[in-house]
Motif scaffolding. Structure first.
Motif, PDB file in Angstrom:
ATOM      1  N   HIS A 186      -3.945   8.692   6.752  1.00 20.99           N
ATOM      2  CA  HIS A 186      -2.839   9.100   6.352  1.00 20.99           C
ATOM      3  C   HIS A 186      -2.564   9.909   5.298  1.00 20.99           C
ATOM      4  O   HIS A 186      -1.647  10.076   3.969  1.00 20.99           O
ATOM      5  N   ASP A 187      -4.010   9.144   4.014  1.00 24.96           N
ATOM      6  CA  ASP A 187      -3.734  10.294   2.648  1.00 24.96           C
ATOM      7  C   ASP A 187      -3.268  11.468   2.342  1.00 24.96           C
ATOM      8  O   ASP A 187      -1.902  11.606   1.570  1.00 24.96           O
ATOM      9  N   VAL A 188      -3.337  12.593   3.226  1.00 26.56           N
ATOM     10  CA  VAL A 188      -3.434  13.281   2.877  1.00 26.56           C
ATOM     11  C   VAL A 188      -1.502  14.084   3.384  1.00 26.56           C
ATOM     12  O   VAL A 188      -0.392  14.361   2.944  1.00 26.56           O
ATOM     13  N   LEU A 232       0.745  -1.403  -0.271  1.00 33.74           N
ATOM     14  CA  LEU A 232      -0.172   0.138  -0.155  1.00 33.74           C
ATOM     15  C   LEU A 232       1.045   1.114   0.138  1.00 33.74           C
ATOM     16  O   LEU A 232       0.359   2.591  -0.227  1.00 33.74           O
ATOM     17  N   GLU A 233       2.255   1.370   0.620  1.00 36.59           N
ATOM     18  CA  GLU A 233       2.212   2.586   1.403  1.00 36.59           C
ATOM     19  C   GLU A 233       3.368   2.611  -0.353  1.00 36.59           C
ATOM     20  O   GLU A 233       3.329   3.573  -1.301  1.00 36.59           O
ATOM     21  N   ASP A 234       3.525   1.767  -1.565  1.00 41.50           N
ATOM     22  CA  ASP A 234       4.283   2.241  -2.445  1.00 41.50           C
ATOM     23  C   ASP A 234       3.021   2.527  -3.943  1.00 41.50           C
ATOM     24  O   ASP A 234       3.949   3.058  -4.321  1.00 41.50           O
ATOM     25  N   LEU A 257      -6.897  -1.610   8.183  1.00 43.01           N
ATOM     26  CA  LEU A 257      -5.984  -1.168   6.490  1.00 43.01           C
ATOM     27  C   LEU A 257      -6.797   0.528   5.977  1.00 43.01           C
ATOM     28  O   LEU A 257      -6.553   1.099   5.670  1.00 43.01           O
ATOM     29  N   SER A 258      -8.287   0.174   5.971  1.00 39.83           N
ATOM     30  CA  SER A 258      -8.391   1.430   5.027  1.00 39.83           C
ATOM     31  C   SER A 258      -8.350   3.091   6.570  1.00 39.83           C
ATOM     32  O   SER A 258      -8.403   3.540   5.597  1.00 39.83           O
ATOM     33  N   ASP A 259      -8.928   2.555   7.043  1.00 39.79           N
ATOM     34  CA  ASP A 259      -8.179   3.625   8.380  1.00 39.79           C
ATOM     35  C   ASP A 259      -6.916   4.117   8.025  1.00 39.79           C
ATOM     36  O   ASP A 259      -6.802   5.548   8.019  1.00 39.79           O
ATOM     37  N   LEU A 260      -6.395   2.924   8.278  1.00 35.87           N
ATOM     38  CA  LEU A 260      -4.940   3.799   8.220  1.00 35.87           C
ATOM     39  C   LEU A 260      -4.634   4.279   6.554  1.00 35.87           C
ATOM     40  O   LEU A 260      -4.508   5.851   6.760  1.00 35.87           O
TER      41      LEU A 260
END
Ligand code: SAM
Lengths: 88, 281
Positions: free
Chosen positions: A78-80, A49-51, A71-74
């Motif tokens: 941190h999207d923005v 996901l990070e990549d 995972l969705s909350d993460l």
């Protein structure tokens, strides 16, 4: 990202770390343990996901990742705000 | 918490086995490489740091929680002249080894901190490399670890007199690895060598000292543990033939574990913290 995009990205990440779960229908309340994803595979999912997102999630939030919804909350949290990904 | 069976896996392999690759005092924890590259001296530096930091003096009654083979209590008794020392360990082999040394002024008990009840309170406490055994990986994942750590701090508080200092050293988790190979090596060490144990995150320790202990000093020493583990690995390898003859597959297991430690500290997956705490009275 909207919920559908997040959901499909998580599906991709899960299939990457656990090929047997390719195409499985994943619900937010599904626990990682119930899906048979071990602690190593969870972090592979996180790395994927990070990549894809070009972010790095805070390490302290990973310790208590228990569900697909987590995972969705993460991603939402941190999207923005997340920093650019650092290569290890 | 690591159970007594878990502890036996980690520490009751054989005292002679550990003696082949630890320093001569048998510290099984990070040394302090300040002004030296020599493990023997660096371990004494670490013991000296906690002697000074916990404000130990010859007249004080001192407790060592998770005392290993007694390196710290022996140092305090023989080198620093402390006359009233108690060490607790959950390992039967360590307990027997310390008893056999008959160190003047030293009392040792084979008991968990959870069942321990001192006869009289202490004026200083030191705990080196034991915090990692307090919560299990499952408890940490379920978010129960802070309450468990706080209960530990409460107990040490209840065993000490007003004005006491507490010197604490622990491995801490820092960056979480995403790389599967690194993850597997670290998991091997966690589950095979130290079952029931998990390295706390620094923020979890900090969150749990309150309301019992005030934090006066926090130092992280990641490079020092990398050096310590590299020296242990070098010594282990230098005794490969003997270890294979006497303990068979243990050699491979420990070589893999120590190499994983060096890697984990080098890459910042793990670090080490030393804290000086003062009792909130
Ligand atoms: C890594 S060793 C460190 C030993 C020693 N402090 C040193 O620096 O060499 C961890 C120690 O903690 C002890 N320990 C682990 N869990 C414990 C518990 N619940 N109660 C008391 N001691 C415990 C072990 O028996 C062992 O002696």
């Amino acid at each position: 990202m909207n919920d559908t995009e997040i959901h499909s990205l998580i599906g991709e990440a899960v299939a990457f770390a656990e090929p047997r779960l390719k195409g499985a229908s994943l619900k937010p309340e599904d626990t990682i343990a119930e899906l048979g994803i071990n602690s190593i595979a969870v972090l592979e999912i996180v790395g994927y996901l990070e990549d894809k997102l070009g972010v790095r999630f805070p390490d302290d939030e990973l310790a208590q990742l228990n569900t697909i919804g987590g995972l969705s909350d993460l991603i939402r949290g941190h999207d923005v705000a997340a920093q650019p990904a650092q290569k290890s | 918490m690591s159970t007594q069976e878990d502890i036996a896996v980690s520490y009751d392999v054989s005292n002679e086995f550990f003696a082949l690759w630890l320093d001569r005092r048998m510290n099984y924890s990070c040394a302090l490489f300040e002004g030296t590259d020599d493990l023997e001296q660096a371990q004494v530096n670490k013991l000296r740091y906690f002697h000074d930091g916990a404000r130990v003096d010859p007249g004080k009654r001192v407790l060592d929680v998770g005392c290993g083979w007694g390196a710290n209590i022996e140092f305090l008794a023989r080198d620093m002249g402390v006359a009233d020392l108690t060490g607790i360990t959950l390992s039967k082999a360590q307990f027997a080894a310390i008893e056999a040394k008959q160190i003047p002024g030293v009392k040792v008990e084979c008991v968990s901190y959870k069942d321990y009840q001192p006869e009289r309170p202490f004026d200083a406490a030191i705990s080196i490399g034991m915090f990692e055994h307090i919560a299990t990986p499952e408890e940490a994942r379920a978010g129960k670890h802070i309450a468990i750590y706080r209960d530990y701090f409460r107990r040490v508080w209840s065993w000490t007199t007003p004005g006491s200092w507490f010197g604490l050293q622990s491995v801490i988790g820092d960056r979480v690895p995403r790389n599967p190979t690194d993850l597997r090596e670290i998991a091997h060490a966690t589950y095979t060598i130290f079952p029931g144990a998990i390295t706390p995150r620094l923020e979890a320790i900090i969150a749990s000292t309150n309301p019992y202990w005030e934090i006066l000093e926090v130092k992280t020493r990641r490079e020092h543990y990398e050096k310590t583990a590299a020296e242990w690995l070098r010594r282990l390898r230098s005794h490969e033939t003997e270890i294979r003859e006497r303990w068979g597959d243990r050699y491979e297991e420990y070589e893999r574990y120590l190499a994983a430690c060096v890697m984990a500290f080098a890459k910042g997956y793990q670090s080490l913290v030393q804290m000086l705490l003062r009792r909130v009275d």
